[in-house]
Design a protein around this motif. Sequence first.
Motif: not given
Length: 153
Positions: A2-7, A58-66, A89-96
Amino acid sequence: MEIRKIRSGETGSIWRLFHETVHLINQADYSESELAVWAPDEYDEPRWVSRFIRTRPLVAMEGKRLLGFAELSEDGRIDLFYVHHAHQGEGIGRALMQRLKAEAASRGLSRLYCEASITARPFFEAMGFVALAPRQLERRGQPVPVILMEYQP
């Protein structure tokens, strides 16, 4: 992912990701003294909280893991853009980056730019950014070399 705004309450996790990633990933391209002024060991919570209230990264999250985070200023500047050192190298930067580009387009920005680290230059080039000029950022009185880069859709 999930990519969303910081909380609220996530600032400490973001600082830890920033600090660890700078020291573990950028050590091949920067000296210990450069890393120490770029990402000091002291966590200045009021400073970071104040910054994130203003920038709303923006933060990229996997469950509660940043997994990563990124900031986009009103004028198209990408200031902080980091992916967790264990998840490069897992596509996180590309998604962000895709989210940042979409947000920039929705704001009518005609250009994105950043002062990328030597280490991050290949990533930004792969995302369509062009290197314009080497720069020196001053951090705690010490110059840290970076590259001014821009993207024009």
